[in-house]
Design an enzyme around this catalytic site. Structure first.
Site, mmCIF file in Angstrom:
data_model
loop_
_atom_site.group_PDB
_atom_site.id
_atom_site.type_symbol
_atom_site.label_atom_id
_atom_site.label_comp_id
_atom_site.label_asym_id
_atom_site.label_seq_id
_atom_site.Cartn_x
_atom_site.Cartn_y
_atom_site.Cartn_z
ATOM 1 N N CYS A 38 40.174 36.077 45.406
ATOM 2 C CA CYS A 38 39.503 36.875 44.360
ATOM 3 C C CYS A 38 39.680 38.379 44.534
ATOM 4 O O CYS A 38 39.356 39.150 43.629
ATOM 5 C CB CYS A 38 38.023 36.538 44.302
ATOM 6 S SG CYS A 38 37.716 34.866 43.742
ATOM 7 N N ASN A 47 33.997 33.162 36.580
ATOM 8 C CA ASN A 47 34.843 33.764 37.614
ATOM 9 C C ASN A 47 36.304 33.382 37.347
ATOM 10 O O ASN A 47 36.708 32.252 37.603
ATOM 11 C CB ASN A 47 34.386 33.272 38.989
ATOM 12 C CG ASN A 47 35.178 33.882 40.135
ATOM 13 O OD1 ASN A 47 36.203 34.522 39.921
ATOM 14 N ND2 ASN A 47 34.721 33.660 41.348
ATOM 15 N N HIS A 76 34.189 42.527 40.821
ATOM 16 C CA HIS A 76 34.666 41.156 40.632
ATOM 17 C C HIS A 76 33.493 40.326 40.129
ATOM 18 O O HIS A 76 32.366 40.463 40.624
ATOM 19 C CB HIS A 76 35.186 40.624 41.975
ATOM 20 C CG HIS A 76 35.460 39.145 41.946
ATOM 21 N ND1 HIS A 76 36.278 38.559 41.007
ATOM 22 C CD2 HIS A 76 35.006 38.137 42.748
ATOM 23 C CE1 HIS A 76 36.324 37.249 41.232
ATOM 24 N NE2 HIS A 76 35.562 36.972 42.263
#
Ligand code: UT7
Length: 329
Positions: free
Chosen positions: A116, A286, A256
Site C-alpha cells: 500500500c 482501500n 492512504h
C-alpha cells in the site's frame, strides 16, 4: 542555474463502474453496513468485472485520460513506473503491458512493489530521475485489481478492498515547487501479518495451496492496525518537523485510504483539521496503490499553486512513508 525539482503537473484516475455496496456484501458474508462504516468508514468499493481485464487495464485507462488532459502524445513519455500489488502476471512487469496498451513506444517501464506504500515509493523513485536531469516526463501509476486476490468468504478482508487506479505526470520544475522531501521506511519482520502465502518462490502454486485458499490476502487486522496508526502518524509528524511545518502550514493531508480511524489518528498527530484531509474511502475502499492518486484527482480543482501537501501511507511489508510536496499548478 536553479535547482531542478520534480513536480506533479497532471493527475488522472480511473475506477470501474460496478459498485459493491455494504448491503451487497451483507448478502455474501456475515457483516453489516453499521459494522463496516463504524470500523472502516467504507460504504462501497468498485469492482472490475469482465473476462481478460486486469490491473494493466485500470492503469492504462488512468494514463489515457491523463494524456488527453495534458494534450500529450504517448510517445513523449520517457518512463512509466507502476506501483502494484496485483500485477497482471508475476512477470513481465505490468508497466510494460501498460506502456504497450497506451502506445508509450519510447518509454521504458518497471513495477515497484511496496504494497500500500507503493505509490509513495514510486513517486520518490521517479523524482530522482527528474532531479538528476535523466528524464523529463515520467508517469507514476498506481493500479490494483484487489478483487483478484480477495476471498469473498472472508469478512475480515473482503469488506476493505476495492479496485482502482490513478496516475500522475512528473516533470522538472525550476520554481522550487514539487517534491520537497520524503521519508520512506520498511520493516520485513511485519511480513507475517499481511501477505499472500502462496504463488511466490517460497510456496509455489499447487493444488494444495489453492485448496487452502493461500492465493488470497491474509491480514491480521488488529496487528496491522496497531502498526499503521503509530507509524503513519509518526512519519508524517517527522516530515513536518524536519521541514519546520506546523498544522497551519499544511493545506492538505493526502493519506492512504485503509481505515478512516488510521487517517483520523494521523491528522490529529499532525495538528491538521479534518477539513484539510482528503477522504474518499467511503466511495472506493482501500484500492492499495490507487488511493493517493485517486484523492489527488478528486481534489485537483481545489488545489492551488504553492499548497503544502503531505502524502502518507502504510502497508504490507511492513512499508510506510511520507512525502512533502508543494503543488505546482
Ligand atoms: O492498507 C494496508 C494496511 N492495512 C490496514 O491498515 C488495515 C488495518 N486494520 C484495520 O483496518 C482493522 O483492523 C480492520 C478493519 C481490518 C478490522 O477492524 P477491528 O476494529 O480491528 O476489528 P477486529 O479485527 O478486532 O474484530 C472485532 C470483531 C471480531 O469479533 P469478536 O471476536 O469481537 O466477536 C471480528 O470477528 O469484529 C468481527 N468482525 C466483523 N464483524 C462484522 C471482523 N470483520 C467483520 C465484519 N463484519 N466484516
Amino acid at each position: 542555474m536553479s535547482k531542478i525539482t520534480a513536480a506533479i503537473t497532471g493527475v488522472n484516475a480511473w475506477t470501474p463502474e460496478y459498485k459493491l455496496t455494504n448491503e451487497e456484501l451483507s448478502t455474501m458474508v456475515d457483516t453489516n453496513d453499521e459494522w463496516i462504516t463504524s470500523r472502516t468508514g467504507i460504504k462501497e468499493r468498485r469492482i472490475l468485472k469482465g473476462e481478460g481485464l486486469a490491473s494493466s487495464d485500470l492503469g492504462a485507462n488512468a494514463i489515457k485520460g491523463l494524456l488527453k488532459k495534458k494534450n500529450m502524445k504517448a510517445e513523449e513519455i520517457d518512463l512509466i513506473i507502476c506501483a502494484t500489488a496485483t500485477p497482471d502476471m508475476l512477470f513481465p512487469a505490468t508497466a510494460c503491458i501498460i506502456a504497450d496498451k497506451v502506445g508509450a513506444k519510447n518509454a521504458f517501464g518497471f513495477d515497484l512493489m511496496a504494497a500500500c506504500s507503493g505509490f509513495l515509493f514510486a513517486l520518490d523513485t521517479a523524482s530522482k530521475y527528474i532531479e538528476t536531469g535523466s528524464y523529463k516526463k515520467i508517469i507514476v501509476v498506481g493500479a490494483d485489481k484487489m478483487s483478484s486476490i480477495v476471498d469473498y468468504t472472508d469478512r475480515q478482508t473482503c469488506v476493505i478492498f476495492g479496485d482502482g487506479s490513478g496516475a500522475v505526470l512528473l516533470e522538472p520544475n525550476e520554481e522550487g515547487l514539487g517534491i520537497q522531501d520524503s521519508i520512506l521506511k520498511s520493516d520485513g519482520s511485519g511480513r507475517d501479518y499481511l501477505h499472500m502465502k502462496a504463488g511466490g518462490s517460497l510456496r509455489p502454486s499447487t493444488h494444495a495451496t489453492v485448496d487452502a485458499k493461500e492465493h488470497f490476502i491474509y491480514q491480521d487486522g488488529k496487528t496491522v492496525f496497531k502498526f499503521a496508526v503509530t507509524n503513519m502518524a509518526d512519519v508524517s509528524a517527522d516530515i513536518m518537523e524536519r521541514n519546520n511545518l506546523t498544522g497551519d502550514d499544511i493545506a492538505w493531508l493526502v493519506p492512504h485510504q485503509a481505515n478512516k480511524r488510521i487517517i483520523d489518528a494521523t491528522a490529529r498527530r499532525m495538528g491538521v483539521g479534518t477539513d484539510k484531509v482528503m477522504l474518499n474511502i467511503q466511495k472506493y475502499g482501500n484500492t492499495t496503490n490507487g488511493t493517493i492518486p485517486l484523492c489527488l484527482w478528486e481534489w485537483e480543482d481545489k488545489l492551488k499553486k504553492g499548497d503544502n501537501i503531505v502524502l502518507a501511507a502504510f502497508g504490507g511489508g511492513f512499508t510506510w512513508g511520507s512525502i512533502y510536496l508543494k503543488w505546482a499548478y
